[in-house]
Each structure stands twice: as C-alpha cells, then as structure tokens.
Design a protein around this motif. Structure first.
Motif, PDB file in Angstrom:
ATOM      1  N   ALA A 116       1.131   4.182  -2.756  1.00  0.00           N
ATOM      2  CA  ALA A 116       0.776   5.571  -2.459  1.00  0.00           C
ATOM      3  C   ALA A 116       1.866   6.511  -2.972  1.00  0.00           C
ATOM      4  CB  ALA A 116       0.571   5.751  -0.957  1.00  0.00           C
ATOM      5  N   LEU A 117       3.116   6.132  -2.741  1.00  0.00           N
ATOM      6  CA  LEU A 117       4.234   6.979  -3.181  1.00  0.00           C
ATOM      7  C   LEU A 117       4.255   7.125  -4.698  1.00  0.00           C
ATOM      8  CD1 LEU A 117       7.108   5.703  -0.859  1.00  0.00           C
ATOM      9  CD2 LEU A 117       6.091   7.990  -0.877  1.00  0.00           C
ATOM     10  N   LYS A 156       0.808  -1.224   0.000  1.00  0.00           N
ATOM     11  CA  LYS A 156       0.000   0.000   0.000  1.00  0.00           C
ATOM     12  C   LYS A 156       0.841   1.275   0.000  1.00  0.00           C
ATOM     13  CE  LYS A 156      -4.368   0.715   2.292  1.00  0.00           C
ATOM     14  NZ  LYS A 156      -5.041   0.760   3.596  1.00  0.00           N
ATOM     15  N   LEU A 157       1.894   1.251   0.832  1.00  0.00           N
ATOM     16  CA  LEU A 157       2.691   2.456   1.009  1.00  0.00           C
ATOM     17  C   LEU A 157       3.438   2.804  -0.273  1.00  0.00           C
ATOM     18  CD1 LEU A 157       3.687   4.650   2.951  1.00  0.00           C
ATOM     19  CD2 LEU A 157       5.532   3.109   3.618  1.00  0.00           C
TER      20      LEU A 157
END
Ligand SMILES: Nc1ncnc2c1ncn2[C@@H]1O[C@H](COP(=O)(O)OP(=O)(O)OP(=O)(O)O)[C@@H](O)[C@H]1O
Ligand SMILES: [Mg+2]
Lengths: 379, 244
Positions: B89-90, B85-86
């Motif tokens: 997102a980036l 997810k992270l």
C-alpha cells in the motif's frame, strides 16, 4: 487525521442517517440517565424515610416492660464507638398519651430525652417547620400532620391524658417535619422527666439508648459488636427490622440494572447495524482509497471515528435530554426529588461512547476485507 | 538489491515469468502465464489484447493491487512480489498512479480534495500540497473547477480529475486500464494528448491498456498479450510525436 476527516465527511453527506442514529443513541442514554437517577433517588428517599425518623441502633432491656438500667460503662461503650455519629446517643423514655380536642382524639408516642441527643438523631432543629425547638418542663414538639389535624401552632396548649390516668397540659414549642407520615402524626418529643414520672421509674432507668451511626449500613456490624460487649441487654438495628424493604430495594436495583443493560444492548445493535449499512454503502470509496495506498488499518479507522463521532454527539444529546426529563419530572407530584448524580451520569456517558466504539468493530472488520480490485473493475 | 524510492537509472519495472492463476485444480484459470518484460523510466507503452486475455490481471499485479501466483516483480531493483499488504500500500501510494475506465472519484469530496487524497493518505498536510494540486489541475485544464463537487462535472472532466489525482504524488508510473473506455472521440484524443504532455514534462512512465489499435499506434512500444502470454513486444517508431 485523514480517517477522521473522511468519517466526518461521510456523516455530513448522509445527514438523515447520521441524525437518526445519533438520536437513537441520545434516547438510549437519556433513558439510562433518567431511569438510573430516578431509581437511585427513589431508593435514597426510601432509605431516608425509613431511617430519617428512626435510630439506627437501639439498646433495650431484654424484657420490653422492664426499664433498662443505664450505667456509665454502658453509655461509654456506645458513645466511644468510632462508628457512632458524635453526640448522636441518647437515653430515652417513652410513654403513650391521648390527645383529645372535643370530638377528635389521637394517640401520641411521647419520647422523652435530652434535647441535644434527640436533635442529633431526629434533626429536630433542621426539620422545624414552625416555632423554636425547646424541651423544658411542660414543653412538647409535635409533627406536622398532628399539627394540621388539630390546628396546632407553636404557643398553643394541648391537653393530654397519660396512662397513669393523670392529665397534663403541655405547650407546643415547635412543629417538625419528621419525613414520614406516620411519624408526623404520632411522634412527639418531651423532656425526659415526664415519662419517668408517669412510669414511676428512677433516674438511671430508661426505655432504651438510641444511637445514630455514621454509615447506616454499618448497623448490623455495630449491633453484633455491642451484643458481645454489653451484658443483659437486647440490641436491635434498623436493617434487620426493615429486611423486607432492603430486599425490595435490592430487587428494584437489579431490575433497574437490567433495564439499563437492555437499553445499552439496543443502542449497540442500532449503531452496529447502521454502521454496517454505511460500510456497505461506502465499499466503493473504501476500495478507491485503498487503491491509492490507504492501509487497511487507516480504512478501518474511518468507521471507528464515525462511531466515536456519533457516540459523542448522541451521548451529549442524551445527557442533555436526560437532564431535561429530570427537570420535567421535578414538577411531578411525588414524595421525593431526583438528584442527578454527576458520577453516575459521567459513567453512563462513557459507557455510551464505549458501546458506540465497540459496535464499530464489525464494520471496521468488513472494511479490512474490501478488495480494491473488485471495486475498481466494476463501475 | 536497490531501494525502490531512490533515484533511477534506466529500468523501472522488471517482470520475470509473472504468473497469476485464479482458482485451483480442475477449474483453475491461468490469467497471466509467464510474462517477462521490463519498463524503463519515462517509457510510454501500450498493452493490447482481446477481452479476457489477461490485461487487467497483469496491470493489477504491476499496480501492487494483486500478488503473482509465481514469478517475480521488481520496482527499481527491489523485489516486491512477496511484499506484505501494508508495504504494498505504501509503495503504491508513492510510485504508482492509477487511471481506470471509470473515474472513481469520491462523490463526498470536492475536485481539489479528490486530487489531494493521495498526498493526504501519504500523511502530507493539505496546505503543503495544495499548490501542487492546483498546478496539476491547471496542467489538465481544470483551473477554476477545484471547489466544485466531483458529481457536478462532465464525464471528460471527471476523467481528467482522476488523472490529476493519479499524478499528484508525482508517481514513477501511471497504470491506465482503458482510461478512455467511457469517453467520446474528442475526449479520448484530449486524454492521450495529456498523457503525452505529462510524460514529456514530468518524465512519468505510462502503461496504457487498450483495445483500440489506433490508440496503441501512438505509443512508443506495444506489448500484445493473448491467453495470458506475451506474444508481441515491439518498439513503435511512428508512435513518438514529432519533436519541435
Ligand atoms: N477474480 C477472478 N476470478 C477468476 N477468474 C478471473 C478473475 N478475474 C479475471 N479472471 C479471468 O482471468 C482471465 C483474464 O481476465 P482479465 O480481466 O485480466 O482480462 P482483460 O484482458 O482485462 O479483459 P477485458 O478486456 O475484457 O477487460 C479471464 O479469463 C477472466 O475470466
Ligand atoms: Mg480488463
């Protein structure tokens, strides 16, 4: 810093909600500060009243009627104990006396002893209301209540009838406030020789050795110690004589902690529910921010910052309000004054902020679960 | 395996048998079924299909908002289908701009702050990107509105602010899901003209989801989807506006 910026903006754009919750925290912390300081000061005052005019530890003869034969060895055990306040050891003799003034009369407890030692225990000089404390032959120091009742002032003479039937006229040198009504009415101080001659005792024969110790709550240990080191004496200490008071103080303290704990729980629930509502209200914004690439952790921090900001503002307001209440209370007609303790207030404040932060966990978790897709597809 | 951030040559997005299934067992819906296609850098294309055909589902996967049930998705050669997810997102913040049917501006912030938001999320300082934000607003004909609250604008203006926001980080691709669904004809025209201008001037690729055939006719390539399957993928020679 973006989460902080967003948090502050969210708070500013719903000012009524923010003000309400900050006020809630403030009232909680103010209650905490006020109740805590009140109970602490009340307890300190009760302890002070109890032992302020009583020696912490007393060494007596096993039989009340018999004199205690004070030896140099005995005195040295007491005087060299490091827990004893230096200089605050005095052998005393005690006798009753009847003061009569026309119709009125009062029974006094005359305590005879060396002025230095008596002053160290009863702080006579410090507590002088009028006159100058002196305990020469024929001098007497009396309490404020007695002085009022018989309109006595330093320099006045008092006629006393002693248990042996003799009558003496003593000169009042000072009026002192011993901190407790009963002591101020009954207790009087004279030189050590007056009771001796009344009782017919020899020099070296005393009613008791009185001692003040540095930490009053050491008295039990000190007494136990002296009992084993001194033969043929009885040692009493203030804590066992005031067991009821101490039990009462303890239960008062625990009920005060209970009140404080419940106030904190109420504050925490208040913040948690308001933040949870705010998190629901801001679901759309959170979803949009996430679609733009904000991480879950960053998004959660928005609510952590909101909680921190509300907690800080509310706590600051609460401490101010608490001080205002204490100041207001200082005008109340009570026997003691409240001293706000900075360390206690700092503790209350940090608990306030910590509780606020902790209560943001639920909304922060909720925020992590917001799915941008759901937000984006609806209007 | 390339780095999605490095400079491109040719292919931006590659979808291979991309599939998205909602639910399980009896009630499972295959919203996107084995979509295979690629998008070149700077391409300007339309995704058309009937309601429920899977357009938004496909777009959400391309936008790294959703993960495919099966198949692979690559951005500039880097496989992103299994990314956490992270990281998604980036990458979303860096490579992708979104324009939706609803403008989705943040009502608590001014026009300028809304436009700056993607850069602030990336960790930039407002002062450093302010200039670019103002330029972008100017490009979209919004000069002078930067200090207004997002709520004080007209529908067309709001949508243009949303476009400015999508462009701020100079994304490789703008994914637009019915971006003019809520606008009148004049505003719709203006938005497509803007998309074209930006596509030409900044080299940004556009993938536009639309119901509207006349809108689709003006793009360079049209992908048609029916029941989750790609049933047409044609170059549209007439879409490209005459060059000067
Ligand atoms: N979250 C979901 N859960 C279950 N099914 C879904 C979900 N989202 C979409 N679907 C189903 O997937 C299919 C494709 O939906 P999608 O939203 O991608 O269609 P669309 O082409 O964008 O339609 P429209 O033009 O109406 O926006 C539909 O059958 C829809 O019911
Ligand atoms: Mg759709």
């Amino acid at each position: 810093m973006l989460p902080l910026k967003i948090a502050l903006r969210f708070l500013r754009t719903s000012p009524v909600q923010s003000a309400l919750i900050a006020t809630g925290i403030a009232v909680g912390i103010a209650t905490q500060v006020f109740v805590g300081s009140l109970i602490t000061s009340l307890q300190a005052s009760l302890v002070e009243q109890t032992i302020g005019s009583t020696p912490h530890v007393i060494v007596r003869a096993p039989d009340e009627a018999e004199p205690l034969k004070v030896t140099a060895a005995m005195l040295s055990v007491v005087q060299t104990d490091p827990r004893v306040e230096p200089g605050a050891v005095v052998p005393v003799r005690v006798t009753n006396a009847l003061l009569t003034d026309g119709e009125d009369s009062a029974t006094l407890a005359l305590k005879g002893g060396d002025l230095g030692g008596l002053d160290a225990i009863y702080r006579l000089r410090e507590r002088t209301v009028a006159g100058t404390v002196r305990l020469g032959k024929g001098d007497v120091v009396i309490g404020t209540t007695l002085a009022e009742k018989f309109s006595l002032a330093p320099g006045d003479s008092v006629a006393l009838t002693l248990p042996d039937g003799s009558r003496r006229t003593l000169r009042v040198t000072a009026v002192v406030d011993l901190g407790a009504e009963a002591a101020n009415e009954r207790q009087a101080f004279v030189d050590a020789d007056l009771p001796r001659s009344v009782l017919g005792w020899r020099s070296g024969e005393f009613a008791a050795i009185e001692a003040q110790i540095l930490d009053p709550f050491d008295s039990t240990a000190v007494a136990t110690d002296w009992r084993s080191r001194l033969r043929g004496v009885r040692v009493v200490e203030w804590q066992e004589q005031n067991a009821d008071l101490l039990t009462a103080l303890q239960s008062q303290a625990s009920s005060s902690y209970m009140i404080q704990a419940f106030v904190l729980i109420a504050v925490a629930l208040g913040i948690a529910s308001t933040l949870a509502i705010s998190a629901v209200q801001k679901t759309r914004q959170i979803g949009i921010l996430k679609a733009m690439g904000m991480s879950d952790a960053q998004a959660s921090r928005i609510f952590l910052w909101q909680a921190a900001a509300l907690g800080l503002a509310g706590t600051a307001g609460g401490v101010a309000l608490g001080y205002a209440l204490l100041w207001g209370f200082s005008f109340a007609p009570v026997q003691f004054s409240i001293r706000p303790e900075p360390s206690f207030i700092a503790l209350s404040a940090s608990i306030g902020v910590a509780v606020s932060m902790a209560s943001s966990i639920i909304p922060a978790r909720r925020t992590s679960r917001v799915d941008p897709i759901e937000v984006i597809q609806g209007g | 395996m390339g780095d999605a951030r490095s400079a491109p040559d040719g292919v931006l997005v590659e979808a291979e048998a991309l599939t998205r299934v909602y639910g399980e067992g009896e009630t499972a819906t295959v919203a996107v079924d084995g979509a295979t296609f690629s998008v070149a850098e700077g391409e300007f294309l339309a995704l058309i299909g009937q309601s429920g055909s899977g357009k938004s589902t496909l777009l959400n996967m391309l936008g790294l908002l959703d993960t495919p049930t099966r198949g692979t998705l690559r951005y500039r050669g880097q496989d992103v289908s299994g990314m956490d997810k992270l990281k998604r997102a980036l990458l979303r913040n860096e490579l992708i701009g979104f324009v939706f049917q609803f403008h989705h501006l943040l009502p608590e912030f001014t026009v300028l702050e809304n436009v700056l938001m993607p850069a602030l999320i990336a960790g930039s300082h407002a002062a450093d990107v302010r200039e670019r934000a103002l330029e972008t607003l100017e490009l979209l004909g919004l000069s002078g509105l930067e200090g207004k609250n997002a709520n004080q604008l007209s529908g067309g203006q709001k949508q243009r602010v949303a476009i400015a926001r999508a462009l701020l980080n100079r994304p490789a691709i703008v994914l637009a899901d019915e971006p003019t669904g809520n606008l009148d004809t004049a505003n719709t025209e203006a938005v497509y003209d803007l998309f074209r201008t930006i596509n030409r001037e900044l080299g940004t690729a556009f993938l536009i989801v639309t119901h509207d055939r006349t809108v689709a006719q003006r793009t360079d390539r049209i992908i048609e989807i029916r029941d989750g399957r790609i049933v047409g993928d044609v170059k549209n020679e007439f879409g490209r506006p005459a060059r000067d």
